[in-house]
Design a protein around this motif. Structure first.
Motif, PDB file in Angstrom:
ATOM      1  N   GLN A  24       0.828  -1.200   0.000  1.00 13.05           N
ATOM      2  CA  GLN A  24       0.000   0.000   0.000  1.00 13.05           C
ATOM      3  C   GLN A  24       0.867   1.258   0.000  1.00 13.05           C
ATOM      4  O   GLN A  24       0.527   2.258  -0.643  1.00 13.05           O
ATOM      5  CB  GLN A  24      -0.953  -0.038   1.188  1.00 13.05           C
ATOM      6  N   LYS A  25       1.993   1.211   0.690  1.00 17.31           N
ATOM      7  CA  LYS A  25       2.936   2.336   0.625  1.00 17.31           C
ATOM      8  C   LYS A  25       3.462   2.514  -0.799  1.00 17.31           C
ATOM      9  O   LYS A  25       3.592   3.639  -1.289  1.00 17.31           O
ATOM     10  CB  LYS A  25       4.107   2.099   1.583  1.00 17.31           C
ATOM     11  N   ALA A  26       3.780   1.407  -1.458  1.00 15.89           N
ATOM     12  CA  ALA A  26       4.270   1.471  -2.838  1.00 15.89           C
ATOM     13  C   ALA A  26       3.210   2.058  -3.757  1.00 15.89           C
ATOM     14  O   ALA A  26       3.534   2.807  -4.704  1.00 15.89           O
ATOM     15  CB  ALA A  26       4.683   0.077  -3.319  1.00 15.89           C
ATOM     16  N   PHE A  27       1.930   1.735  -3.500  1.00 12.41           N
ATOM     17  CA  PHE A  27       0.864   2.322  -4.312  1.00 12.41           C
ATOM     18  C   PHE A  27       0.788   3.832  -4.109  1.00 12.41           C
ATOM     19  O   PHE A  27       0.637   4.582  -5.081  1.00 12.41           O
ATOM     20  CB  PHE A  27      -0.491   1.693  -3.988  1.00 12.41           C
ATOM     21  N   ALA A  59      -2.108   2.245   9.334  1.00 10.51           N
ATOM     22  CA  ALA A  59      -2.937   2.671   8.209  1.00 10.51           C
ATOM     23  C   ALA A  59      -3.252   4.165   8.291  1.00 10.51           C
ATOM     24  O   ALA A  59      -3.248   4.877   7.272  1.00 10.51           O
ATOM     25  CB  ALA A  59      -4.238   1.863   8.181  1.00 10.51           C
ATOM     26  N   VAL A  60      -3.520   4.649   9.510  1.00  9.58           N
ATOM     27  CA  VAL A  60      -3.791   6.076   9.694  1.00  9.58           C
ATOM     28  C   VAL A  60      -2.549   6.902   9.340  1.00  9.58           C
ATOM     29  O   VAL A  60      -2.637   7.949   8.695  1.00  9.58           O
ATOM     30  CB  VAL A  60      -4.231   6.364  11.148  1.00  9.58           C
ATOM     31  N   GLU A  61      -1.383   6.418   9.731  1.00  9.99           N
ATOM     32  CA  GLU A  61      -0.141   7.126   9.410  1.00  9.99           C
ATOM     33  C   GLU A  61       0.093   7.170   7.902  1.00  9.99           C
ATOM     34  O   GLU A  61       0.554   8.185   7.363  1.00  9.99           O
ATOM     35  CB  GLU A  61       1.031   6.446  10.115  1.00  9.99           C
ATOM     36  N   LEU A  62      -0.212   6.080   7.211  1.00  6.69           N
ATOM     37  CA  LEU A  62      -0.052   6.061   5.754  1.00  6.69           C
ATOM     38  C   LEU A  62      -1.021   7.026   5.091  1.00  6.69           C
ATOM     39  O   LEU A  62      -0.656   7.747   4.145  1.00  6.69           O
ATOM     40  CB  LEU A  62      -0.256   4.639   5.219  1.00  6.69           C
ATOM     41  N   PHE A  63      -2.258   7.064   5.577  1.00  3.61           N
ATOM     42  CA  PHE A  63      -3.239   8.014   5.059  1.00  3.61           C
ATOM     43  C   PHE A  63      -2.769   9.449   5.276  1.00  3.61           C
ATOM     44  O   PHE A  63      -2.847  10.289   4.370  1.00  3.61           O
ATOM     45  CB  PHE A  63      -4.586   7.775   5.747  1.00  3.61           C
ATOM     46  N   ASP A  64      -2.268   9.722   6.466  1.00  4.44           N
ATOM     47  CA  ASP A  64      -1.758  11.059   6.771  1.00  4.44           C
ATOM     48  C   ASP A  64      -0.615  11.435   5.827  1.00  4.44           C
ATOM     49  O   ASP A  64      -0.553  12.565   5.307  1.00  4.44           O
ATOM     50  CB  ASP A  64      -1.287  11.096   8.223  1.00  4.44           C
ATOM     51  N   ASP A  65       0.270  10.486   5.576  1.00  5.06           N
ATOM     52  CA  ASP A  65       1.378  10.727   4.650  1.00  5.06           C
ATOM     53  C   ASP A  65       0.870  11.023   3.246  1.00  5.06           C
ATOM     54  O   ASP A  65       1.369  11.932   2.565  1.00  5.06           O
ATOM     55  CB  ASP A  65       2.297   9.500   4.636  1.00  5.06           C
ATOM     56  N   ALA A  66      -0.138  10.259   2.798  1.00  3.57           N
ATOM     57  CA  ALA A  66      -0.701  10.478   1.463  1.00  3.57           C
ATOM     58  C   ALA A  66      -1.297  11.871   1.338  1.00  3.57           C
ATOM     59  O   ALA A  66      -1.091  12.569   0.330  1.00  3.57           O
ATOM     60  CB  ALA A  66      -1.759   9.411   1.162  1.00  3.57           C
ATOM     61  N   LEU A  67      -2.032  12.309   2.368  1.00  2.69           N
ATOM     62  CA  LEU A  67      -2.642  13.643   2.330  1.00  2.69           C
ATOM     63  C   LEU A  67      -1.578  14.732   2.253  1.00  2.69           C
ATOM     64  O   LEU A  67      -1.705  15.694   1.473  1.00  2.69           O
ATOM     65  CB  LEU A  67      -3.524  13.862   3.562  1.00  2.69           C
ATOM     66  N   HIS A  68      -0.541  14.600   3.059  1.00  2.00           N
ATOM     67  CA  HIS A  68       0.521  15.607   3.049  1.00  2.00           C
ATOM     68  C   HIS A  68       1.214  15.678   1.681  1.00  2.00           C
ATOM     69  O   HIS A  68       1.484  16.773   1.167  1.00  2.00           O
ATOM     70  CB  HIS A  68       1.552  15.304   4.141  1.00  2.00           C
ATOM     71  N   ARG A  69       1.479  14.533   1.100  1.00  2.00           N
ATOM     72  CA  ARG A  69       2.195  14.520  -0.177  1.00  2.00           C
ATOM     73  C   ARG A  69       1.342  15.073  -1.309  1.00  2.00           C
ATOM     74  O   ARG A  69       1.847  15.790  -2.186  1.00  2.00           O
ATOM     75  CB  ARG A  69       2.662  13.100  -0.484  1.00  2.00           C
TER      76      ARG A  69
END
Length: 384
Positions: A24-27, A59-69
């Motif tokens: 999911q991080k790779a996606f 999962a929440v941390e990955l979502f947060d990272d996606a929003l920031h990027r």
């Protein structure tokens, strides 16, 4: 205007016992790269961001990272909640996050309030319809009949009414999370049947230039203007033949649509193999699956000893084992699961009533069973 349409990330989900967080991080890395390299003007995420109402911290941390990027790219993102998400949790801070260009649409009351995007040809009104649980939103939308078609149609009536007040030539996009007639489901989607009817006709979305759909995990085109992006990763072996992708949609100055599929990274291919254990272990044609996640269906008349250990020696990533012994169709030992295959909860319950008392339920009893299933789904939605 160039739109990137994606959905059904299901952050926090695993594939059988295999973790998918790295995939999911790779996606997310891939998504950000596509947005940048293809000069995307807006990102559309059509629900099921998370896999469950209370997602794990990673999962929440990955979502947060996606929003920031995405915010750092300066590209607007419009995102709705799906049936797996908790609308309230996902929507926390929506107003504040919106100032960074990430627009969360989780409240049905806001379905007719668009995010206004613009390009050299004018405005694009982008409406977000979060997943609409009929029993919870029908009063809010002024609907008397319970069902997905009724609530989605009511929401779309509001969208069209707002669009009619916009300047002539305003183009329109709708995000929705629903099961649209003609779509092909897979095993990994949660049942959203209410009152025995889950499907919504594609004509409900008439009047808008593009409907970006979520819920079904296979990328598919219902009509030129109504499409599913599908999930970026496979979440069941029923998706073994899926080509996982996202839609790159160009919206022309008069609402013309051209769409291109961009493939998503594949963490590991899927393989479904079937046969007697010894045959599977010796068949040279199966050598190509040694690096795949494998679902093995064994057809041996009697269950062989230590099948998972023996399969794992040849196929190290075997993660699903199914037993379907070769027996005559009339054999009373035939698989119970096979007899239930393709049947809804309602049908299974009605069959049970018939088995216990010798006759099936009458219409009033069917109504009681239907209401019971609807109540359970409503309680699950409220718990989210």
């Amino acid at each position: 205007m160039r739109l990137l349409h994606t959905s059904d990330w299901h952050l926090g989900r695993s594939f059988h016992r295999a973790g998918l967080l790295d995939a999911q991080k790779a996606f997310i890395d891939h998504l950000v790269t596509v947005v940048r390299e293809h000069e995307v003007d807006a990102v559309l995420v059509a629900g099921d961001v998370y896999d469950r109402a209370v997602p794990p911290l990673a999962a929440v941390e990955l979502f947060d990272d996606a929003l920031h990027r995405l915010a750092e790219l300066g590209v607007p993102t419009v995102m709705i909640s799906g049936n797996h998400d908790s609308a309230r949790r996902l929507g926390v801070g929506a107003g504040l996050i919106g100032t960074a260009g990430v627009h969360l649409r989780t409240d049905p009351s806001g379905c007719a309030t668009p995010v206004l995007l613009s390009d050299a040809h004018g405005d694009v009104a982008c409406y977000g319809l979060p997943y609409l649980e009929p029993a919870l939103v029908k009063d809010q939308l002024g609907v008397t009949k319970t069902g997905h078609e009724a609530v989605v149609a009511a929401a779309m009536d509001r969208v069209r009414a707002d669009l009619a007040t916009r300047p002539e030539g305003t183009r329109s996009v709708v995000l929705a999370h629903a099961f649209v007639t003609g779509g092909e489901p897979s095993d990994s989607e949660r049942d959203i049947t209410v009152g025995g009817v889950a499907a919504v006709p594609a004509g409900v979305f008439d009047g808008v230039d593009y409907a970006a759909l979520g819920h079904l995990h296979g990328c598919q085109t219902i009509t030129e203007r109504v499409r599913y992006s599908g999930s970026p990763l496979a979440y069941s072996f029923s998706e073994a033949d899926h080509r996982k992708s996202i839609w790159l949609v160009d919206l022309g100055p008069r609402g013309e649509i051209t769409a291109e599929r961009i493939d998503c990274p594949v963490p590991r291919p899927l393989a479904r193999i079937r046969g007697r254990l010894e045959d599977l272990l010796e068949d040279e044609r199966l050598e190509r699956h040694t690096g795949s996640w494998v679902e093995a269906t064994l057809t041996d008349p009697t269950r062989p000893a230590e099948p998972m250990t023996r399969l794992g020696a040849r196929f190290p990533h075997t993660i699903s084992l199914v037993f379907e012994p070769e027996r005559a169709p009339e054999d009373p030992a035939a698989s119970y699961a096979r007899r239930l295959e393709g049947r809804s909860d309602q049908q299974i319950a009605e069959d049970f009533v018939a088995h216990v008392r010798g006759s099936g339920p009458d219409e009033s009893e069917r109504s009681v069973l239907r209401q019971a299933f609807d109540d359970v789904r409503t309680e699950e939605a409220l718990a989210g």
